[in-house]
Structures are given as C-alpha cells and as structure tokens.
Design a protein around this motif. Sequence first.
Motif, PDB file in Angstrom:
ATOM      1  N   ILE A  18       0.835  -1.204   0.000  1.00 49.65           N
ATOM      2  CA  ILE A  18       0.000   0.000   0.000  1.00 49.65           C
ATOM      3  C   ILE A  18       0.870   1.254   0.000  1.00 49.65           C
ATOM      4  O   ILE A  18       0.622   2.199  -0.751  1.00 49.65           O
ATOM      5  CB  ILE A  18      -0.982  -0.025   1.196  1.00 49.65           C
ATOM      6  CG1 ILE A  18      -2.037  -1.109   0.969  1.00 49.65           C
ATOM      7  CG2 ILE A  18      -1.638   1.338   1.383  1.00 49.65           C
ATOM      8  CD1 ILE A  18      -2.928  -1.369   2.157  1.00 49.65           C
ATOM      9  N   VAL A  19       1.920   1.269   0.814  1.00 52.39           N
ATOM     10  CA  VAL A  19       2.841   2.416   0.850  1.00 52.39           C
ATOM     11  C   VAL A  19       3.522   2.588  -0.507  1.00 52.39           C
ATOM     12  O   VAL A  19       3.632   3.708  -1.014  1.00 52.39           O
ATOM     13  CB  VAL A  19       3.871   2.246   1.985  1.00 52.39           C
ATOM     14  CG1 VAL A  19       4.972   3.282   1.874  1.00 52.39           C
ATOM     15  CG2 VAL A  19       3.193   2.340   3.339  1.00 52.39           C
ATOM     16  N   LEU A  21       2.368   1.701  -3.432  1.00 48.93           N
ATOM     17  CA  LEU A  21       1.350   2.183  -4.357  1.00 48.93           C
ATOM     18  C   LEU A  21       1.144   3.687  -4.201  1.00 48.93           C
ATOM     19  O   LEU A  21       1.092   4.421  -5.196  1.00 48.93           O
ATOM     20  CB  LEU A  21       0.037   1.435  -4.138  1.00 48.93           C
ATOM     21  CG  LEU A  21      -1.125   1.876  -5.011  1.00 48.93           C
ATOM     22  CD1 LEU A  21      -0.868   1.480  -6.459  1.00 48.93           C
ATOM     23  CD2 LEU A  21      -2.415   1.271  -4.514  1.00 48.93           C
ATOM     24  N   ILE A  22       1.061   4.158  -2.988  1.00 47.47           N
ATOM     25  CA  ILE A  22       0.883   5.592  -2.732  1.00 47.47           C
ATOM     26  C   ILE A  22       2.081   6.389  -3.250  1.00 47.47           C
ATOM     27  O   ILE A  22       1.931   7.425  -3.899  1.00 47.47           O
ATOM     28  CB  ILE A  22       0.637   5.845  -1.230  1.00 47.47           C
ATOM     29  CG1 ILE A  22      -0.726   5.266  -0.820  1.00 47.47           C
ATOM     30  CG2 ILE A  22       0.715   7.336  -0.905  1.00 47.47           C
ATOM     31  CD1 ILE A  22      -0.972   5.236   0.660  1.00 47.47           C
ATOM     32  N   ILE A  25       1.920   6.481  -7.146  1.00 44.26           N
ATOM     33  CA  ILE A  25       0.926   7.431  -7.653  1.00 44.26           C
ATOM     34  C   ILE A  25       1.445   8.859  -7.515  1.00 44.26           C
ATOM     35  O   ILE A  25       1.282   9.685  -8.414  1.00 44.26           O
ATOM     36  CB  ILE A  25      -0.425   7.234  -6.931  1.00 44.26           C
ATOM     37  CG1 ILE A  25      -1.044   5.901  -7.344  1.00 44.26           C
ATOM     38  CG2 ILE A  25      -1.376   8.393  -7.237  1.00 44.26           C
ATOM     39  CD1 ILE A  25      -2.258   5.504  -6.547  1.00 44.26           C
ATOM     40  N   GLY A  26       2.078   9.145  -6.397  1.00 48.27           N
ATOM     41  CA  GLY A  26       2.643  10.478  -6.206  1.00 48.27           C
ATOM     42  C   GLY A  26       3.712  10.806  -7.233  1.00 48.27           C
ATOM     43  O   GLY A  26       3.746  11.903  -7.795  1.00 48.27           O
TER      44      GLY A  26
END
Length: 147
Positions: A18-19, A21-22, A25-26
């Motif tokens: 999840i980290v 992925l974030i 995206i950033g």
Amino acid sequence: MYKIGKYKKAFTLMEIMIVMLIIGIGLMSLTPKFTSKSVGIDPQLDYIDKLIKAEWERSIELGQPIVITGFKGSANLLNHDKETKTIPDIKEVKDAVINRYQTQGNEYAVRIYPDGICDYFELTLDDGRVIESMPLLMTTRYKKTEE
C-alpha cells in the motif's frame, strides 16, 4: 503492524504494498512537471495549444464552433473576439493546409468545436518547420519530415 515475538514488530507485506502504491501514484503525478521543465517547451507549440484551449472554453460557453483566423505572410492570428495574437519567435506562416485542403489566398481559418475537437491544420513556418494539429487531443506538434 504485526508483533513477531515479545518485543519485535514488523510490517506486513500488504502494508508495504500500500505504501509503495501511494508513493508510485505520487511520482506519476509529479513526473510530467519535472519532464516539461527539464526538456523545455517549444514557445510556438505552447502558444498555439494555449490559444486552442482558451477558444475551446469560449466555444463551450457559446455552444457553437469558434473560428481562429490566421494570415499567411505574418505570424498573426485573430481569436473569436477579433483580438490579434502573434505566434512568438517566428516571422511568418508561409503556407496553411486545413483539413487536408490547401488554402487559397492569404487567409486561413481553424475551427474549434465545443465537443473538444479542432480542425486538422498544417502551418508551414518561415524556417521550414511544419506545425500540425492533433484534432482529438486539441494540441499541436512539429510534423515529422519524410527522409
């Protein structure tokens, strides 16, 4: 956080994913900004793109197509409000092709439609480069020469 033993803690694979992925995206949202600054934007293409987008917004307001008029032998364009705009860093547009048809006379017209499409056009500049539009993207680029 997951406790392994009495005092040891570790992240689960799902938390790490999840980290990542974030962060991904950033980075994807920032990449175009960094690329345009490092590569540089051509002033003629940028100017015409901004003019097309501004006239598109105006055509949406009016609910009808907008015409940008250009003149061979100069770098001048007239927008919908008859304001003179000048394409930067060129002396003149030598030739214009609109929707694959050679224009006659010294004047040419490009239509911008409210549904997000513009006419296909090719503008031959004084230095031999050709600016062509990409109607569905409402943007421009330099036409590749056939060698």
